[in-house]
Design an enzyme around this catalytic site. Structure first.
Site, PDB file in Angstrom:
ATOM      1  N   ASP A 190      21.620  -2.170 -69.142  1.00 25.73           N
ATOM      2  CA  ASP A 190      21.143  -1.867 -67.800  1.00 25.73           C
ATOM      3  C   ASP A 190      22.379  -1.544 -66.965  1.00 25.73           C
ATOM      4  O   ASP A 190      23.092  -2.431 -66.514  1.00 25.73           O
ATOM      5  CB  ASP A 190      20.383  -3.078 -67.231  1.00 25.73           C
ATOM      6  CG  ASP A 190      19.876  -2.832 -65.814  1.00 25.73           C
ATOM      7  OD1 ASP A 190      20.358  -1.874 -65.160  1.00 25.73           O
ATOM      8  OD2 ASP A 190      19.029  -3.610 -65.348  1.00 25.73           O
TER       9      ASP A 190
ATOM     10  N   PHE B 110      19.149  -9.254 -63.511  1.00 22.42           N
ATOM     11  CA  PHE B 110      18.195  -8.580 -62.626  1.00 22.42           C
ATOM     12  C   PHE B 110      17.986  -7.179 -63.169  1.00 22.42           C
ATOM     13  O   PHE B 110      18.940  -6.420 -63.354  1.00 22.42           O
ATOM     14  CB  PHE B 110      18.718  -8.511 -61.190  1.00 22.42           C
ATOM     15  CG  PHE B 110      17.759  -7.834 -60.249  1.00 22.42           C
ATOM     16  CD1 PHE B 110      16.688  -8.536 -59.723  1.00 22.42           C
ATOM     17  CD2 PHE B 110      17.919  -6.499 -59.908  1.00 22.42           C
ATOM     18  CE1 PHE B 110      15.788  -7.914 -58.863  1.00 22.42           C
ATOM     19  CE2 PHE B 110      17.022  -5.871 -59.054  1.00 22.42           C
ATOM     20  CZ  PHE B 110      15.964  -6.579 -58.525  1.00 22.42           C
TER      21      PHE B 110
ATOM     22  N   LYS C 260      20.467   4.307 -59.012  1.00 25.02           N
ATOM     23  CA  LYS C 260      21.360   4.099 -57.869  1.00 25.02           C
ATOM     24  C   LYS C 260      22.312   5.267 -57.661  1.00 25.02           C
ATOM     25  O   LYS C 260      21.924   6.297 -57.135  1.00 25.02           O
ATOM     26  CB  LYS C 260      22.084   2.765 -58.014  1.00 25.02           C
ATOM     27  CG  LYS C 260      21.161   1.539 -57.848  1.00 25.02           C
ATOM     28  CD  LYS C 260      21.943   0.266 -57.747  1.00 25.02           C
ATOM     29  CE  LYS C 260      21.034  -0.965 -57.606  1.00 25.02           C
ATOM     30  NZ  LYS C 260      20.406  -1.077 -56.295  1.00 25.02           N
TER      31      LYS C 260
END
Length: 398
Positions: free
Chosen positions: A216, A130, A246
């Protein structure tokens, strides 16, 4: 009652108006919830950490936003922190993780084009990945459920299972390949941690064939696994490019694309940009967050409480084999693969005033703040134990 909100979230029927540390307080005034979602691994320092509140309040009284056509001292200060603490030489600031991934893809393709190899466009991704919800990031992950209904897939993206090394090695050696993008621990994909052996082989193959390696670390970065960046557990598998977000802002929207000078050599004025990325508000909060998270005592505590939590989860798995199939993840990115439906288990956990996140492969994720105490970890385990008993009783009744 109809809502004016676009219907893209299957929201749980709870609303909160206050948070403190690892706790969320509902608007109805009931007992607080122990938060193991943390904004999906975002609130690394918990809710309303006083250092972050002070940084935001101080900056809000001075300057919110200016264009990137002017110098921004906050960007330079945070970029210096990030590059000093990592492999990278240069940073581009974004508003989100998916934008950081988009930038990483552009950096990789531009690198090859600037070197006279514009045919090198293919980006290799992995099953279960993802990378965000923008169009390029969705195609980089290749999840059919996320791509369905949005037209033809973009060219230049291919995907492999992590355990299919022969096919992956051939694809890396293909002269059309520009980059490989990988999560050191797949978050949304079920908290599946990559092995050191796999990442070492991936790094070596990319180096051998002039392919850039993108990590990532949107979910794994900034202390989530017990080191500042997850790839630091694997010293022989350092990336060329890395996406962060985040926890970088610990609740304030900010992302970053980090790269070596060589990898970013094609990024010159005019080829990329952003309106709000790296604005003064974001930089003030992110600097404060970085300084707190990067403290050795913060990372040491995160490793210790993660070890305590993992030991307790292993005991729960042994006690409830009909509910818990496997414990996964790394550090405080924990996956619990379940026998019963994970959505049903999430509801059972909420009944115990415990919030957990969903995940692929029928997992739930525990993503508490790095500041979680051992006593709070024990409360998580107690509430999970009660939820497991409830699920067992449901299965027996059925």
């Amino acid at each position: 009652m109809t809502s004016s909100l676009m219907n893209v979230y299957a929201r749980a029927p709870i609303a909160f108006d206050r948070g403190e540390g690892a706790w969320l307080y509902p608007v109805d005034g009931g007992e607080p919830y122990l938060d193991c979602v943390a904004g999906v691994a975002t609130n690394a320092l918990g809710h309303c950490h006083p250092v972050l509140v002070a940084a935001l309040e101080a900056q809000a009284a001075k300057l919110w936003h200016i264009s990137n056509m002017f110098e921004m001292p906050g960007q330079s200060a945070l970029a210096e922190r990030l590059t000093t603490a990592s492999f990278a030489d240069t940073v581009f600031f974004t508003n989100s993780g998916t934008e950081a991934v988009e930038c990483a893809i552009k950096v990789a393709r531009r690198y090859h084009a600037a070197r006279g190899e514009p045919q090198r466009q293919t980006v290799i991704g992995f099953s279960g990945a993802f990378h965000g919800r923008t169009y390029g990031a969705m195609n980089a992950a290749g999840n059919p459920a996320h791509l369905d209904g949005f037209g033809d897939r973009l060219p230049g993206f291919v995907h492999f299972a992590v355990d299919n090394w022969p096919a992956l090695a051939l694809a890396i050696a293909d002269p059309a390949t520009a980059a490989v993008v990988v999560e050191p621990v797949q978050g949304e994909g079920g908290a599946r941690a990559m092995t050191e052996t796999f990442l070492d082989k991936l790094r070596a193959a990319c180096t051998a064939h002039g392919v850039l390696l993108i990590y990532d670390e949107v979910q794994t970065g900034m202390g989530r696994t017990g080191k500042l960046f997850a790839h630091q557990w694997y010293p022989n598998a350092t990336p060329d490019i890395m996406a962060l977000a985040k926890a970088l802002g610990s609740g304030f929207p900010v992302g970053a694309c980090l790269a070596t000078a060589e990898a970013a050599s094609g990024m010159v004025p005019g080829v990329h940009g952003t309106t709000a990325g790296g604005n003064p508000l974001a930089m003030a909060v992110a600097i404060a967050a970085f300084d707190e998270i990067a403290k050795p005592e913060t990372l040491t505590h995160a490793r210790e409480v993660a070890q305590h939590l993992r030991a307790g989860l292993d005991r729960l798995a042994a006690t409830h084999p009909g509910v818990i199939a496997e414990i996964r993840g790394k550090g405080l990115l924990v996956g619990v693969r379940l026998v019963p439906n994970n959505r049903a288990f999430m509801a059972a956990a909420r009944e115990q005033r415990l919030l957990v996140a969903g995940g692929g492969d029928n997992c739930v994720r525990l993503l508490p703040p790095l500041t979680l105490t051992v006593a709070e970890a024990d409360q998580i385990l107690d509430r999970l134990d009660t939820a497991c008993h409830a699920m067992t009783n449901v299965q027996v009744a059925a």
